[in-house]
Design a protein around this motif. Structure first.
Motif, PDB file in Angstrom:
ATOM      1  N   PRO A  46       1.221  21.359 -17.704  1.00 12.64           N
ATOM      2  CA  PRO A  46       0.868  20.498 -18.842  1.00 12.64           C
ATOM      3  C   PRO A  46       1.674  19.198 -18.885  1.00 12.64           C
ATOM      4  N   LEU A  47       3.006  19.265 -18.785  1.00  7.36           N
ATOM      5  CA  LEU A  47       3.791  18.025 -18.830  1.00  7.36           C
ATOM      6  C   LEU A  47       3.411  17.106 -17.669  1.00  7.36           C
ATOM      7  N   ALA A  48       3.181  17.700 -16.492  1.00  9.69           N
ATOM      8  CA  ALA A  48       2.799  16.883 -15.327  1.00  9.69           C
ATOM      9  C   ALA A  48       1.513  16.112 -15.620  1.00  9.69           C
ATOM     10  N   THR A  49       0.537  16.757 -16.251  1.00  9.31           N
ATOM     11  CA  THR A  49      -0.736  16.067 -16.532  1.00  9.31           C
ATOM     12  C   THR A  49      -0.574  15.052 -17.672  1.00  9.31           C
ATOM     13  N   ILE A  50       0.307  15.348 -18.620  1.00  9.82           N
ATOM     14  CA  ILE A  50       0.541  14.400 -19.728  1.00  9.82           C
ATOM     15  C   ILE A  50       1.186  13.126 -19.193  1.00  9.82           C
ATOM     16  N   LEU A  51       2.189  13.293 -18.304  1.00 14.07           N
ATOM     17  CA  LEU A  51       2.872  12.121 -17.734  1.00 14.07           C
ATOM     18  C   LEU A  51       1.920  11.303 -16.864  1.00 14.07           C
ATOM     19  N   LYS A  52       0.921  11.993 -16.291  1.00 13.96           N
ATOM     20  CA  LYS A  52      -0.024  11.346 -15.369  1.00 13.96           C
ATOM     21  C   LYS A  52      -1.140  10.609 -16.115  1.00 13.96           C
ATOM     22  N   ASN A  53      -1.340  10.940 -17.371  1.00 13.51           N
ATOM     23  CA  ASN A  53      -2.449  10.352 -18.139  1.00 13.51           C
ATOM     24  C   ASN A  53      -1.940   9.714 -19.434  1.00 13.51           C
ATOM     25  N   PRO A  54      -1.054   8.723 -19.289  1.00 14.43           N
ATOM     26  CA  PRO A  54      -0.410   8.163 -20.489  1.00 14.43           C
ATOM     27  C   PRO A  54      -1.412   7.581 -21.489  1.00 14.43           C
ATOM     28  N   ASP A  55      -2.512   7.033 -21.010  1.00 16.77           N
ATOM     29  CA  ASP A  55      -3.469   6.417 -21.944  1.00 16.77           C
ATOM     30  C   ASP A  55      -4.109   7.463 -22.858  1.00 16.77           C
ATOM     31  N   ALA A 109      -4.707  22.340 -18.210  1.00 16.44           N
ATOM     32  CA  ALA A 109      -3.940  21.658 -17.160  1.00 16.44           C
ATOM     33  C   ALA A 109      -3.884  22.556 -15.929  1.00 16.44           C
ATOM     34  N   GLU A 110      -4.213  21.984 -14.775  1.00 16.61           N
ATOM     35  CA  GLU A 110      -4.417  22.802 -13.583  1.00 16.61           C
ATOM     36  C   GLU A 110      -3.801  22.145 -12.340  1.00 16.61           C
ATOM     37  N   PRO A 111      -3.292  22.943 -11.404  1.00 18.87           N
ATOM     38  CA  PRO A 111      -2.807  22.348 -10.154  1.00 18.87           C
ATOM     39  C   PRO A 111      -3.991  21.779  -9.358  1.00 18.87           C
ATOM     40  N   GLU A 112      -3.830  20.596  -8.805  1.00 14.30           N
ATOM     41  CA  GLU A 112      -4.868  19.987  -7.972  1.00 14.30           C
ATOM     42  C   GLU A 112      -5.260  20.929  -6.833  1.00 14.30           C
ATOM     43  N   GLN A 113      -4.274  21.664  -6.315  1.00 11.41           N
ATOM     44  CA  GLN A 113      -4.546  22.554  -5.187  1.00 11.41           C
ATOM     45  C   GLN A 113      -5.223  23.866  -5.573  1.00 11.41           C
ATOM     46  N   LEU A 150      -7.400  18.592 -16.775  1.00  6.09           N
ATOM     47  CA  LEU A 150      -6.637  17.583 -16.022  1.00  6.09           C
ATOM     48  C   LEU A 150      -5.840  18.269 -14.917  1.00  6.09           C
ATOM     49  N   THR A 151      -5.651  17.586 -13.809  1.00 10.31           N
ATOM     50  CA  THR A 151      -4.931  18.206 -12.691  1.00 10.31           C
ATOM     51  C   THR A 151      -3.690  17.407 -12.306  1.00 10.31           C
ATOM     52  N   ALA A 152      -2.777  18.094 -11.616  1.00  8.29           N
ATOM     53  CA  ALA A 152      -1.543  17.454 -11.126  1.00  8.29           C
ATOM     54  C   ALA A 152      -1.245  17.973  -9.726  1.00  8.29           C
ATOM     55  N   THR A 153      -0.594  17.121  -8.925  1.00  6.31           N
ATOM     56  CA  THR A 153      -0.233  17.511  -7.556  1.00  6.31           C
ATOM     57  C   THR A 153       0.971  18.459  -7.576  1.00  6.31           C
ATOM     58  N   GLN A 199       3.841  18.029  -6.114  1.00  8.55           N
ATOM     59  CA  GLN A 199       5.087  17.296  -6.357  1.00  8.55           C
ATOM     60  C   GLN A 199       5.221  16.921  -7.835  1.00  8.55           C
ATOM     61  N   GLU A 200       4.102  16.558  -8.457  1.00  8.58           N
ATOM     62  CA  GLU A 200       4.152  16.207  -9.882  1.00  8.58           C
ATOM     63  C   GLU A 200       4.546  17.431 -10.720  1.00  8.58           C
ATOM     64  N   ILE A 201       4.057  18.597 -10.321  1.00  9.39           N
ATOM     65  CA  ILE A 201       4.395  19.837 -11.039  1.00  9.39           C
ATOM     66  C   ILE A 201       5.883  20.152 -10.883  1.00  9.39           C
ATOM     67  N   ILE A 202       6.373  20.040  -9.651  1.00  9.43           N
ATOM     68  CA  ILE A 202       7.794  20.328  -9.391  1.00  9.43           C
ATOM     69  C   ILE A 202       8.693  19.334 -10.136  1.00  9.43           C
TER      70      ILE A 202
END
Lengths: 327, 327
Positions: free
Chosen positions: A292-301, A213-217, A263-266, A268-271
């Motif tokens: 990790p939680l940010a990417t899990i919430l972003k990829n529910p499927d 799990a990685e920050p998009e930035q 998987l990446t997260a923005t 704001q999603e991380i915060i």
């Protein structure tokens, strides 16, 4: 000093030996769950809480393995490293326990709390600019002057073997929760934790999917993964300040071979994920650990109905500068 | 409805019955330790972490005992209370689990996060002014209109019996740490947790000294303890917002009979202790929960070399308004 110039890939036996070696110096951290977060995410999550680890992060596993594996002669010259924070803390802690010097090159922009803590453990800091290039340049000088053993924050077989002990404990502890998870999700910066996780799971439970799990930035690992070769950025900016560093040959070896996806997260999603964990689980953890939680919430499927191990990598935050205060 | 006008003092059997009744609805929260804090305090501390409790605080023990002890007829009319926060959350949570209405009178100045959480659990809020007198006046009206069963935040035998289950678990868990503590320190506001602790320890381990910890700026319990009768302040101001309410007859009965001392700490000492726990133990807890550590650090001679159980009462803080941000 061992010659690391030819890449030595740590083995499963190295990980097991590391676990024996570091056991007196680390905590067996707890695995926590949250029915609220499970309902929100639509999967069952098992949080391996390395924020409760000695020196506040998983990095003490690899650092202790390196420090306590040194011969007396090597140890007398001390250890040295560059780090955005937690590896510096951990190496200082481990060196302190062995009673040897620890030299640390650290970005001048690192949180004051981390600098104070490194000095609190007896580490000797030399500051550099907040870029990979400056860090490596300043470090070369310190290293040459001291003759200390270089313990790289992640691209070091001793460090990776040490980090692998975390996934081993997680699997052991999962027995209390009905057996192995379907996924393990861990943050990726330089790739030390992910590599250790790959080393352990590919031997003990190769059916478990490993997600980085990685920050998009600071998505160099995601781009590397898709490109099939290492792509490194100089000085990316992200609130997840432990994840700014690039992959190196040894960690790339593991990522390439054993990671299912990155998987990446923005920001704001991380915060938001970080705040959610603080509010609901009542634990203090770093922005990096919320990815990790940010990417899990972003990829529910991807995770729907699955059992997901989540590595909470550390808890060293500057309480005077929480990210939801700045935004 | 049971008549509480003649004071019924809950018994040890009431506490044991409460534990059976509430077990499906609460967590058996962990006991954590910190070698760093032990060294700082000069004693061994065992933190019973009710911040990890359902609804985020120990109050769910007493609230669940009251709600699940109601007859079907009583339950149909619902429950009602006034609370500075955690009791309201807990009663809403317990009522929600039983599927009955919960009416809450709450100061309009209570943290928005707590109001949101009460509504999140299905509680129906009526606001009052932030003083004991206004709270009681508004409540009488709500109570009369609904006919709901009044569950007082602390001066209720069902609530005290429920809170007593926390000390029982602590003693059971202390077996893993070499046996009973010398002291148990818990915050005191209205005295519900302290009374439950007295009820349990005076029966199970009467040699354990019980210390109540209180903010200097809301030191009515300390003054009551020294005067030998209840002294109540209207609307004291302290960062430990769970501890503003005064003792009542039932809690005074336990405080008078079983508490060894009431120690106080200043606002800054409370904030410093809170920050120390967040930084070092990596747990999120309320200012009220930091008062015990603040008093322990302030009275090193009392606790030197002793084994000290510390009740961490709750973890419901407004993350956007942390006290070190405002100071």
């Amino acid at each position: 000093m061992k010659d690391h110039s030819e890449m030595y890939v740590p083995t499963f036996d190295d990980m097991k030996a590391a676990h024996e070696r570091i056991r007196p110096h680390i905590h067996r951290t707890p695995v926590l769950t949250s029915s609220y977060l499970d309902e929100l995410a639509g999967c069952e999550m098992f949080f391996k809480c390395e924020n409760f680890q000695k020196a506040g992060a998983f990095k003490v596993r690899g650092a202790s393995n390196a420090v306590f594996g040194l011969s007396e002669t090597q140890a007398a010259r001390g250890v040295a490293t560059h780090s955005s924070g937690n590896h510096a803390l951990s190496l200082s802690y481990a060196a302190g326990r062995r009673g040897i010097p620890c030299h640390v090159v650290m970005p001048r922009t690192a949180p004051q709390a981390k600098k104070d803590a490194v000095r609190g453990y007896g580490g000797i800091i030399t500051e550099c600019e907040p870029s990979t290039s400056s860090r490596e340049e300043v470090f070369a000088k310190v290293h040459a002057e001291t003759g200390a053993d270089f313990v790289h924050p992640y691209n070091d077989p001793r460090v990776i073997a040490g980090q692998g002990t975390c996934a081993r404990e997680l699997l052991q502890q999962m027995a209390d929760f009905g057996g192995n998870p379907d996924f393990v999700v861990a943050p990726i910066g330089g790739g030390g934790m992910i590599s250790g996780t790959c080393l352990t799971l590919s031997n003990l439970a190769p059916e478990v999917k490993i997600i980085a799990a990685e920050p998009e930035q600071a998505d160099d690992a995601a781009r590397s993964f898709r490109a099939g070769h290492i792509i490194a950025d100089d000085a990316p900016e992200t609130v997840a300040d432990g994840l700014k560093v690039p992959l190196k040959d040894l960690t790339w070896h593991f990522v390439k071979g054993h990671v299912s996806d990155v998987l990446t997260a923005t920001e704001q999603e991380i915060i938001d994920a970080m705040k959610l964990i603080w509010q609901r689980m009542k634990i203090v953890m770093e922005p990096s650990s919320a990815v990790p939680l940010a990417t899990i919430l972003k990829n529910p499927d991807t995770f729907a109905g699955k059992r997901v191990g989540v590595i909470v990598t550390g808890g060293n935050v500057d309480l005077a500068k929480l990210p939801w205060m700045q935004s």
